[in-house]
Design a protein around this motif. Structure first.
Motif, mmCIF file in Angstrom:
data_model
loop_
_atom_site.group_PDB
_atom_site.id
_atom_site.type_symbol
_atom_site.label_atom_id
_atom_site.label_comp_id
_atom_site.label_asym_id
_atom_site.label_seq_id
_atom_site.Cartn_x
_atom_site.Cartn_y
_atom_site.Cartn_z
ATOM 1 N N PHE A 257 38.554 -54.841 40.953
ATOM 2 C CA PHE A 257 37.271 -54.163 41.066
ATOM 3 C C PHE A 257 37.601 -52.761 41.553
ATOM 4 N N PRO A 258 37.147 -51.737 40.831
ATOM 5 C CA PRO A 258 37.581 -50.381 41.181
ATOM 6 C C PRO A 258 37.188 -49.958 42.586
ATOM 7 N N PHE A 259 36.177 -50.587 43.180
ATOM 8 C CA PHE A 259 35.718 -50.132 44.491
ATOM 9 C C PHE A 259 36.434 -50.777 45.660
ATOM 10 N N VAL A 260 37.415 -51.629 45.359
ATOM 11 C CA VAL A 260 38.231 -52.189 46.435
ATOM 12 C C VAL A 260 39.714 -52.083 46.092
ATOM 13 N N GLU A 261 40.545 -52.031 47.101
ATOM 14 C CA GLU A 261 41.991 -51.999 46.920
ATOM 15 C C GLU A 261 42.630 -52.391 48.240
ATOM 16 N N PRO A 262 43.352 -53.462 48.368
ATOM 17 C CA PRO A 262 43.552 -54.494 47.358
ATOM 18 C C PRO A 262 42.235 -55.161 46.965
ATOM 19 N N ALA A 284 36.028 -59.643 46.116
ATOM 20 C CA ALA A 284 36.076 -58.986 47.422
ATOM 21 C C ALA A 284 37.274 -58.051 47.468
ATOM 22 N N GLY A 285 37.484 -57.463 48.614
ATOM 23 C CA GLY A 285 38.658 -56.639 48.790
ATOM 24 C C GLY A 285 38.430 -55.599 49.857
ATOM 25 N N MET A 286 39.513 -54.841 50.127
ATOM 26 C CA MET A 286 39.405 -53.767 51.118
ATOM 27 C C MET A 286 38.738 -52.572 50.441
ATOM 28 N N VAL A 287 37.715 -52.048 51.088
ATOM 29 C CA VAL A 287 36.958 -50.951 50.492
ATOM 30 C C VAL A 287 37.896 -49.792 50.139
ATOM 31 N N HIS A 288 37.800 -49.318 48.896
ATOM 32 C CA HIS A 288 38.686 -48.272 48.392
ATOM 33 C C HIS A 288 38.447 -46.969 49.157
ATOM 34 N N PRO A 289 39.522 -46.251 49.485
ATOM 35 C CA PRO A 289 39.339 -44.996 50.228
ATOM 36 C C PRO A 289 38.349 -44.044 49.537
ATOM 37 N N ASN A 290 38.344 -44.031 48.211
ATOM 38 C CA ASN A 290 37.397 -43.157 47.502
ATOM 39 C C ASN A 290 35.948 -43.546 47.776
ATOM 40 N N VAL A 291 35.718 -44.844 47.972
ATOM 41 C CA VAL A 291 34.366 -45.306 48.242
ATOM 42 C C VAL A 291 33.949 -44.904 49.657
ATOM 43 N N LEU A 292 34.889 -45.068 50.594
ATOM 44 C CA LEU A 292 34.603 -44.648 51.972
ATOM 45 C C LEU A 292 34.278 -43.160 51.987
ATOM 46 N N LYS A 293 35.055 -42.410 51.203
ATOM 47 C CA LYS A 293 34.850 -40.966 51.136
ATOM 48 C C LYS A 293 33.473 -40.658 50.550
ATOM 49 N N ALA A 294 33.116 -41.347 49.491
ATOM 50 C CA ALA A 294 31.801 -41.112 48.876
ATOM 51 C C ALA A 294 30.687 -41.421 49.866
ATOM 52 N N GLY A 295 30.938 -42.381 50.756
ATOM 53 C CA GLY A 295 29.935 -42.729 51.754
ATOM 54 C C GLY A 295 30.005 -41.844 52.979
ATOM 55 N N GLY A 296 30.943 -40.887 52.968
ATOM 56 C CA GLY A 296 31.050 -39.936 54.068
ATOM 57 C C GLY A 296 31.851 -40.444 55.250
ATOM 58 N N LEU A 297 32.685 -41.453 55.032
ATOM 59 C CA LEU A 297 33.483 -41.985 56.134
ATOM 60 C C LEU A 297 34.933 -41.517 56.026
ATOM 61 N N ASP A 298 35.576 -41.415 57.158
ATOM 62 C CA ASP A 298 36.978 -40.997 57.212
ATOM 63 C C ASP A 298 37.861 -42.227 57.025
ATOM 64 N N SER A 299 38.552 -42.251 55.868
ATOM 65 C CA SER A 299 39.324 -43.456 55.553
ATOM 66 C C SER A 299 40.589 -43.575 56.402
ATOM 67 N N TYR A 302 38.567 -45.373 59.552
ATOM 68 C CA TYR A 302 37.866 -46.633 59.330
ATOM 69 C C TYR A 302 38.414 -47.386 58.132
ATOM 70 N N GLN A 303 38.373 -48.666 58.217
ATOM 71 C CA GLN A 303 38.743 -49.504 57.086
ATOM 72 C C GLN A 303 37.920 -50.778 57.168
ATOM 73 N N GLY A 304 37.874 -51.490 56.067
ATOM 74 C CA GLY A 304 37.098 -52.723 56.093
ATOM 75 C C GLY A 304 37.009 -53.344 54.727
ATOM 76 N N TRP A 305 36.280 -54.408 54.659
ATOM 77 C CA TRP A 305 36.185 -55.092 53.379
ATOM 78 C C TRP A 305 34.749 -55.226 52.906
ATOM 79 N N ALA A 306 34.659 -55.521 51.635
ATOM 80 C CA ALA A 306 33.359 -55.791 51.031
ATOM 81 C C ALA A 306 33.508 -57.048 50.192
ATOM 82 N N PHE A 307 32.419 -57.754 50.018
ATOM 83 C CA PHE A 307 32.461 -58.887 49.106
ATOM 84 C C PHE A 307 31.137 -58.955 48.354
ATOM 85 N N GLY A 308 31.138 -59.674 47.273
ATOM 86 C CA GLY A 308 29.890 -59.878 46.539
ATOM 87 C C GLY A 308 29.927 -61.245 45.893
#
Lengths: 338, 806
Positions: A257-262, A284-299, A302-308
């Motif tokens: 999933f492009p929005f997570v890595e791994p 699921a996966g670890m939120v991709h740094p590009n996604v954190l950046k798009a959300g305005g967070l400093d990758s 911060y780090q974390g995961w998302a699932f769906g």
């Protein structure tokens, strides 16, 4: 007079139920009862006679009352016992005309399960968030690291809406997943974040037994410092255990999933009719740094995961529903079962 | 994508597995999802090569023959109806226990020894279609006389079907261009199973002195970063040898001829698509890589005409398009049995343009699937070298007559990533030591030459560097999956004080309303699609111009986004009338309305419908009203004003519609109404009584919800008396009640209508009503006097309304 009391006591003894006993009382002590009448005769007697006769009548009345109370007690007990043992009661009886009385309402299985999922995650410290169902290409794709013409857009066949486009936002679409809410929440609250997003999502997919153009998803997001996949495994096992009410065994495997890595897919060991197999339950996966950046967070910070996961899928599993279509059939024969 | 294990075994010593399913699982948890593990031999169980020794007529059937067929260890009598059998012929014999498709149709059936028209038959001689192959001759059996295998050889072996096929879910390879060939997959398997990957052989001895033969004119350097070409003469186009046919067929591809098969083989091996042109068909001795002209037409290899436009990249000669670049070859320059000279193409195309053109033309090929994933430009050259080697092997007479041309416009710079192992481990949630990490990454051909502490400088191999591996996070994934996700131990994350969840009152109230409607008020919850059809809009008296439409709708039933929840509920009601006569339904969902902003307005709504039998003595409208009042009371909302609807609602009966109105916002928050008779008619309702409500939850939630306050229970006794009256039919109950209250606003605390009658014994324009009226004072015991006064006042007031008191 002696005969009167003898008769009276005999009648008390003979009364076989409370009503008969009451009748005896009326006969003797009622407004024109035999004992009452005797008392009435006293007023015509001399003082001396009044005293002796009166005493005698009072004795009779007392004796009557005493006997009466004993008999009454006995008959009351007898009446209760009769009710306990003999009175017929059919617990299988149904009301004859339910039409007029209140009918049983029902919640849709997806509503029931959504609430359960929300409650479980709330208990685990997650908040429940919400976002629009009509999304822009920006939120649905670009911000989630899925640029235009990325092959991953194939994975999520999209409904596009006939609306004016916007330079930054692109075209309006029906959201293909609940993931855009990740970005909206990062923008709104920053980090840390610990939330789930239940919601309706849409795919341009013809309806068959396992696909539908509409289904319900639950997104999860945990952003903080030092959050790892081990936490994802821990929480998911706990969630599944609480949801399915039995120990859950899960496995991670690579997923794209492009929005997570791994990126991972999570399977759950599912046993039905004594046979176990791995069932794909969520991405699921670890939120991709590009996604954190798009959300305005400093990758770096911060780090974390998302699932769906598909709530619809869980509904099929939980209730043993064999086709996705019945979930939108709105047939009362089916709705009333919930 | 189908991966053949036999093919993979060319590149590493993969031991035979007892359980190939388990091997598939291993690939699934390490690399990519395996959809299915197929044992090709399985469908050939109990089938052997047979040789027909003897043929004689069947005494009871003209079309059948009795054969004596040698199956190696013994001979059997087998009845056969094939038109092409002869003595000495090698055939496919299905013995009892084999599973075949009778005449190539229907389900598989297990064979048993049986009598056919009175003659014993031990199994059958199969036609191709009966065992999952092609029929060469209509009504004929499969002739295997060309095989060298002796009678008795298992058919799977003779047909090269002793293979395991691993079918991998393509979606899980979206980011892995390197896995779109067997060699790449072998590299992965080698890493997983700790085997050594063997190198493959390439042609190397090119002659730089040779001429170009075909010049390359590369006009679009961005869309085609690299184009390699070479021309070979003395080509003999013929059927492919067995090994090549088997490799292609076992992985689900068709064998065409040796040259085309060679290009496909190398694509399936290395993942880079290749193309061979018939040199004679290239006019002007020139290949031009350019964009198509608008309207230019090409007939593709499968004989389909495609109209091109100026965004589509093509391979052309001086006169015409030869191929749609990276997508599909043209028929005209294709290889056929007359071809003597071939020009080979190995190229690298820009993925986005390939993808766009593919979507536009509606052509999806193996080639598109690979190019759109961003292929490594270095791979194109390897693919060409490998193709030349294979073609020279297949066709020893062939001669290279040109030099290897390589037109390229890319600069390869090895990608180096600074990889912080500690950080990676912290994301995976497991400790992996430096040596292990290094070993694992190196198995996948990442190079780690320098490191400072736990910071590794990782060089990405070119075949992973196009898009897949860019960031330390990408390496984290490589490390995690190879190390094994199963080794991660589950941990529950800490819940710190900082992250106490924010409450979501809106959602809570939504659930509460659902609970009240269903559990208390007896509604059944439905969930409908967010769309409906134009026909439904029209049937509902709604205006289709108010709706947002879907560009690419799936069906005519799902073209417009709903602006109202009622139409779908009406459809549900209609459907449910087949099984039920009276019911209540509700739905909670969103409406979507055009707005002045970019994003449309989404509002959360509740809507409900009550359907009653026409014989029902009550009106569903009143049931809806009661339900809404109970709901509002439960929610502690008392600021809404109930009144006749001021806004035309196209769904509602014009005189039987009311609204709960918010003064502050001038908004109708809740509407209740009897369904418009026209709409009822449109939806084909017959005599049912139908009433509905719509509740704008987004607005309702904003209303004040003052907390409930306890009210002391009256200390003094109340007095209740009844008033019966006959009054004009058109007097509203509310107005009558208001008139009654006027008699004494303080002491009258409750008015309850308990009888209502219209009909016999009452004039036609009148109705008979009876009320319980309760008087109560907070500070004294009321006297008969009080009651009499109020009664008189009530009567006086009611008489002003033309009421006749009874």
């Amino acid at each position: 007079m002696q005969k009167l009391i003898k008769d009276a006591l005999q009648e008390i003894q003979q009364a076989s139920n409370l009503q008969e006993l009451k009748n005896v009382e009326v006969k003797y002590l009622g407004r024109s009862g035999l004992i009452t009448d005797l008392l009435k005769t006293l007023k015509d007697l001399s003082t001396e006679e009044k005293r002796t006769k009166g005493q005698e009548i009072q004795e009779i009345k007392k004796s009557f009352t005493e006997n009466y109370l004993i008999a009454e007690k006995k008959l009351q007990k007898q009446a209760i016992e009769e009710k306990l043992t003999k009175e017929f009661f059919d617990i299988t009886f149904n009301e004859i005309n339910p039409q007029r009385s209140q009918q049983k309402g029902s919640l849709h299985p997806l509503s029931i399960l959504q609430k359960e999922v929300e409650e479980i995650f709330s208990e685990m410290g997650f908040e429940v968030a919400d976002g629009p169902e009509v999304e822009s290409e920006y939120y649905n794709f670009e911000a989630l690291n899925i640029p235009a013409h990325h092959p991953a857009r194939d994975m999520q066949d999209t409904f596009f809406l006939n609306c004016p486009t916007d330079k930054k936002q692109g075209q309006l679409v029906l959201r293909t997943h609940t993931s855009p809410v990740q970005i909206r929440m990062m923008e709104k609250y920053g980090a840390p974040l610990r939330l789930i997003v239940p919601g309706r999502v849409f795919r341009y997919e013809a309806t068959d037994a396992t696909h539908d153009s509409t289904f319900n998803q639950v997104e999860g997001l945990l952003i903080d410092k030092n959050i790892s996949l081990a936490h994802l495994k821990g929480l998911m096992q706990e969630f599944l255990k609480r949801f399915f009410k039995e120990e859950a065994t899960v496995r991670f495997r690579p997923g794209y999933f492009p929005f997570v890595e791994p990126g991972i897919e999570m399977d759950m060991l599912w046993t039905k009719n004594g046979k176990s197999k791995w069932l794909e339950v969520m991405g699921a996966g670890m939120v991709h740094p590009n996604v954190l950046k798009a959300g305005g967070l400093d990758s770096n910070k911060y780090q974390g995961w998302a699932f769906g996961f598909g709530l619809t899928r869980f509904a099929l599993l939980r209730y043993n529903i064999d086709g996705i279509r019945s979930l939108h059939s709105n047939d009362l024969r089916y709705l009333k079962q919930f | 994508m189908k991966i053949s294990i036999n093919w993979i075994k060319n590149y590493l010593n993969l031991p035979d597995q007892k359980d190939w399913e388990a091997f598939g699982d291993l690939l699934t948890v390490r690399t990519a999802e395996v959809e299915e593990v197929i044992d090709l031999a399985k469908s050939f169980d109990h089938m052997v090569i047979g040789q027909i020794d003897e043929i004689r007529p069947h005494p009871n059937a003209d079309k059948l023959k009795i054969t004596v067929t040698n199956i190696g260890s013994t001979t059997h009598q087998i009845i056969c109806g094939g038109s092409n059998i002869f003595v000495g012929q090698k055939v496919a014999v299905a013995l009892p226990g084999a599973k075949v498709k009778w005449h190539g149709e229907g389900d598989l059936i297990e064979l048993q020894a049986s009598k056919i028209r009175g003659e014993e038959s031990f199994g059958m001689i199969c036609a191709g279609s009966e065992i999952g192959m092609k029929d060469e001759i209509e009504g004929g059996i499969l002739d295997l006389s060309h095989l060298k295998d002796l009678p008795g050889t298992p058919l799977a072996e003779a047909l090269n079907k002793n293979d395991i096929i691993i079918d991998i879910e393509n979606k899980t390879l979206t980011h892995r261009p390197d896995l779109w060939g067997h060699y790449g997959m072998a590299r992965e398997i080698a890493a997983i199973t700790d085997q050594k990957l063997k190198p493959i052989k390439f042609f190397e001895k090119y002659n730089l002195e040779l001429p170009n033969i075909i010049d390359i004119d590369l006009k679009e350097t961005k869309l085609c970063p690299r184009y390699l070409s070479i021309t070979l003469d003395n080509i003999k186009v013929e059927e492919s040898p067995n090994w090549l046919k088997t490799a292609l067929e076992n992985t689900g591809n068709k064998s065409i001829n040796n040259i085309v098969d060679a290009t496909n083989f190398v694509m399936l091996e290395l993942g880079n698509p290749l193309h061979a042109f018939d040199t004679k068909q290239i006019e002007g001795e020139k290949i031009i890589v350019r964009k198509a002209k608008a309207g230019e037409i090409i007939t593709t290899l499968d004989n389909e005409e495609k109209k091109l436009d100026k965004d589509i990249l093509i391979i052309a000669d001086n006169k015409k398009p030869l191929a749609i670049a990276g997508i599909k070859g043209g028929l005209h320059s294709g290889i056929n049995h007359k071809t003597k000279t071939i020009t080979l193409e190995a190229a690298n195309f820009e993925p986005i343009s390939i993808r766009k053109s593919s979507v536009k033309l509606g052509i999806r090929t193996d080639s598109v699937q690979r190019f759109e994933k961003s292929l490594d430009p270095l791979l194109a050259e390897k693919a060409l070298d490998r193709l030349v080697k294979i073609i020279l092997d297949l066709c020893p007479s062939a001669k290279i007559i040109s030099k290897k041309q390589d037109i390229n416009n890319f600069k390869y710079q090895p990608k180096v990533i600074e990889f912080d192992l500690d950080k990676a481990c912290q994301k995976i949630g497991i400790e992996i030591d430096k040596k292990t990490a290094k070993d694992l990454l190196e198995k996948l051909e990442f190079k780690i030459e320098t490191s400072k502490g736990n910071i590794l400088n990782v060089t990405v191999p070119s075949f992973r560097a196009t898009k897949d591996i860019n960031l330390p996070e990408d390496l984290t994934e490589e490390l995690a999956r190879l190390y094994g996700y199963e080794k991660i131990k589950p941990i529950i994350p800490e819940l710190s004080i900082r992250t106490i969840p924010r409450p979501n009152d809106e959602l809570k109230e939504e659930h509460l309303i659902k609970d009240i409607l269903s559990l208390e008020l007896g509604f059944n919850e439905t969930i409908n699609y967010s769309f409906y059809s134009l026909k439904t809009i029209e049937n509902s008296n709604l205006n289709h111009n108010d709706h947002i439409t879907i560009c690419n709708h799936l069906s005519e039933e799902q073209t417009h986004l709903r602006t109202n929840l009622i139409p779908n509920l009406l459809l549900n009601a209609k459907e449910n009338l087949k099984n039920f006569t009276e019911f209540k339904l509700f739905e909670n969902g969103r409406t979507y309305k055009l707005a002045n902003s970019f994003f449309p307005v989404e509002e959360k709504f509740f809507a409900g419908i009550i359907v009653l039998n026409d014989k029902s003595i009550t009106e569903p409208f009143y049931q809806i009203k009661t339900a809404i009042e109970i709901l509002l009371n439960r929610l502690n909302i008392n600021s809404l004003k109930y009144q006749k609807s001021q806004i035309d609602n196209p769904l509602s009966h014009p005189n039987q519609s009311a609204t709960y109105f918010d003064f502050k916002t001038q908004k109708e928050v809740i509407n209740i109404f009897t369904l418009h008779p026209q709409v009822a008619h449109n939806f084909n309702f017959k005599k049912e009584k139908i009433a509905c409500f719509t509740l704008n939850f987004s607005a309702l939630h904003q209303l004040p919800h003052p907390p409930r306050k306890y009210k002391n229970i009256a200390k003094f006794p109340s007095i209740t008396f009844d008033i019966s009256l006959i009054i004009d039919k058109n007097q509203e109950i509310a107005n009558i009640e208001k008139t009654i209250y006027k008699a004494d606003n303080n002491l009258i605390t409750k008015i309850e209508l308990f009888d209502f009658y219209q009909g016999e014994n009452i004039p036609k324009d009148k109705k008979s009503l009876a009320f319980h009226i309760t008087l109560q004072s907070d500070n004294r015991t009321l006297q008969d006097e009080d009651m009499k006064n109020i009664q008189n006042n009530i009567i006086k007031n009611l008489e002003k309304l033309n009421a006749e008191i009874r």
